[in-house]
Enzyme design. Structure first.
Site, PDB file in Angstrom:
ATOM      1  N   ASP A  79       0.812  -1.209   0.000  1.00 29.90           N
ATOM      2  CA  ASP A  79       0.000   0.000   0.000  1.00 29.90           C
ATOM      3  C   ASP A  79       0.850   1.266   0.000  1.00 29.90           C
ATOM      4  OD1 ASP A  79      -2.289  -1.479  -0.064  1.00 29.90           O
ATOM      5  OD2 ASP A  79      -2.799  -1.218   2.048  1.00 29.90           O
ATOM      6  N   GLY A  80       2.022   1.224   0.653  1.00 25.74           N
ATOM      7  CA  GLY A  80       2.899   2.389   0.649  1.00 25.74           C
ATOM      8  C   GLY A  80       3.364   2.738  -0.751  1.00 25.74           C
ATOM      9  N   ASN A 154      -4.329   9.325   1.514  1.00 30.22           N
ATOM     10  CA  ASN A 154      -4.626   8.437   2.633  1.00 30.22           C
ATOM     11  C   ASN A 154      -4.924   9.285   3.876  1.00 30.22           C
ATOM     12  OD1 ASN A 154      -4.947   5.643   2.893  1.00 30.22           O
ATOM     13  ND2 ASN A 154      -3.065   5.425   4.072  1.00 30.22           N
ATOM     14  N   ASP A 155      -3.896  10.028   4.336  1.00 27.98           N
ATOM     15  CA  ASP A 155      -4.114  10.849   5.521  1.00 27.98           C
ATOM     16  C   ASP A 155      -3.011  11.873   5.713  1.00 27.98           C
ATOM     17  OD1 ASP A 155      -1.880   9.454   6.739  1.00 27.98           O
ATOM     18  OD2 ASP A 155      -3.247   7.864   7.326  1.00 27.98           O
ATOM     19  N   GLY A 200      -6.461   2.587   7.334  1.00 28.08           N
ATOM     20  CA  GLY A 200      -5.028   2.595   7.605  1.00 28.08           C
ATOM     21  C   GLY A 200      -4.717   2.978   9.039  1.00 28.08           C
TER      22      GLY A 200
END
Length: 304
Positions: A79-80, A154-155, A200
Site C-alpha cells: 500500500d505504501g 490516505n491521511d 489505515g
C-alpha cells in the site's frame, strides 16, 4: 467516489506503462521479468523509476512523468508503494493499478499471481475507474500567509518528530464563512484521513471504517489523554483548522506517512477535501466489503 466503466470505445489506448516499486523485495525481480515479458508480447513500452533500471532490459526507459507522460502507472509493492504512485499520478489523470507483492495490501488488493490476466483486461478496457479524492493542506504562518498546497490521499498526521511526546491541539471547522469550535485535547497527535485512509493508521488508532464512496473526512485523535474525545466524521466540504496550543518545536505534518513538513512557530494547518482525484483501476469482481473481509477479517464467518 465516482466510478466509470471503461470501454474500448472511449479509453485511451495503452502504449506506455510506468512502473513504481520498492528498491528491494524478494518477489520484485520475478515480477519485473514477467511484466517485461507481457509488455514485449503486447508491444508496450515500459518506463522504470531510476532505482529499478538495473533490473530492466538493455533498452530500459527512465520514468519521467513531467516530460514523458504514460498511459498507465503500475504500483508493484504494498500500500505504501501505491500511495507513492498515486501522488505521482495526481493531477495528471493517469490511471493507477496496484499489484500486491507485500503483506496486507488493502489498497493493492490485486495479487501478483494474476498480474498478466488482469493487465490483459485493462488493455481490453474491462475495468472500472474508482476515482478517489485527496486531501489538501496548507500550513499557515503566524502572519496569515499560506504555505504551498500539500496533498495526501490516505491521511495527514500531525505529531511530534522523534520520540513519542504529548502535544495539545485545538480544532475548529468552517462551512461557508462561519468557524465553529470543536474543542481541544492533549495526546500523541491527530490523524485526518479520507475514506480511503480510514482503513489505515486511523483504523489502528480507533477510527471508523468508512466506505470509499462517502464524501467525508475522518478526524481521529491519537491516544488522547481523556475519555471525552472520540473520532469525528465531518462533511467533505468543511475546512478543518488545527492549531497547536504550545510551542511548535519538532511538530510536523506528515502526508501519507512518507513526506514530513515542518510547522512554523506560531503557525497552524488547514485541511480540506481536494478537487484532485486519483483514478484507481478496479475490476468487476472486486468490491470494498469483500476486500474488508479478506484483508482485515471483518465480520468473517467462522470456519467450520
Amino acid at each position: 467516489m465516482k466510478e466509470e466503466l471503461s470501454s474500448t470505445e472511449d479509453r485511451k489506448e495503452i502504449q506506455s506503462i510506468g512502473v513504481v516499486a520498492p528498491s528491494r523485495h524478494p518477489k520484485l525481480s520475478d515480477c519485473l521479468r514477467r511484466l517485461m515479458g507481457f509488455a514485449l508480447t503486447k508491444g508496450i513500452d515500459l518506463r522504470f523509476e531510476q532505482h529499478l533500471l538495473s533490473n530492466a532490459v538493455e533498452d530500459e526507459i527512465l520514468l519521467e512523468l513531467d516530460t514523458e507522460p504514460v498511459d498507465l502507472l503500475i504500483a508493484l509493492g504494498g500500500d505504501g508503494t501505491l500511495l507513492r504512485a498515486g501522488r505521482l499520478a495526481a493531477e495528471r489523470g493517469v490511471p493507477v493499478l496496484g499489484i500486491n507483492i507485500g503483506h496486507l495490501g488493502f489498497l493493492t488488493a490485486l495479487r501478483h499471481q494474476e498480474m498478466e490476466d488482469r493487465l490483459a483486461l485493462v488493455l481490453d478496457g474491462s475495468y472500472v475507474l474508482d476515482r478517489r479524492f485527496m486531501l489538501e493542506a496548507h500550513i499557515v504562518g503566524p502572519d496569515g500567509a499560506h504555505g504551498d498546497r500539500l496533498l495526501a490521499w490516505n491521511d495527514f498526521v500531525i505529531h511530534k518528530r522523534g520520540v513519542a511526546r504529548v502535544t495539545r491541539l485545538d480544532l475548529r471547522v468552517r462551512e461557508g464563512t462561519d468557524w465553529q469550535e470543536v474543542g481541544s485535547f492533549s495526546g500523541d497527535g491527530l490523524i485526518v484521513s479520507t475514506p480511503t485512509g480510514s482503513t489505515g493508521y486511523s483504523l489502528s488508532a480507533g477510527g471508523p471504517i468508512v466506505v470509499s464512496s462517502v464524501d467525508c473526512v475522518v478526524v481521529t485523535p491519537i491516544c488522547p489523554h481523556t475519555l471525552a474525545v472520540r473520532p469525528l466524521v465531518i462533511p467533505g466540504n468543511q475546512l478543518l483548522s488545527v492549531s497547536p496550543l504550545e510551542r511548535t518545536e519538532d511538530l510536523v505534518l506528515t502526508a501519507d506517512g512518507q513526506i514530513a513538513h515542518e510547522f512554523e512557530t506560531g503557525g497552524h494547518v488547514r485541511i480540506t477535501r481536494s478537487n484532485v482525484e486519483i483514478p484507481l483501476i478496479r475490476f468487476a469482481d472486486q468490491n470494498f466489503f469483500g476486500t474488508l473481509q479478506q484483508k482485515l477479517n471483518w465480520a468473517a464467518r467462522p470456519s467450520r
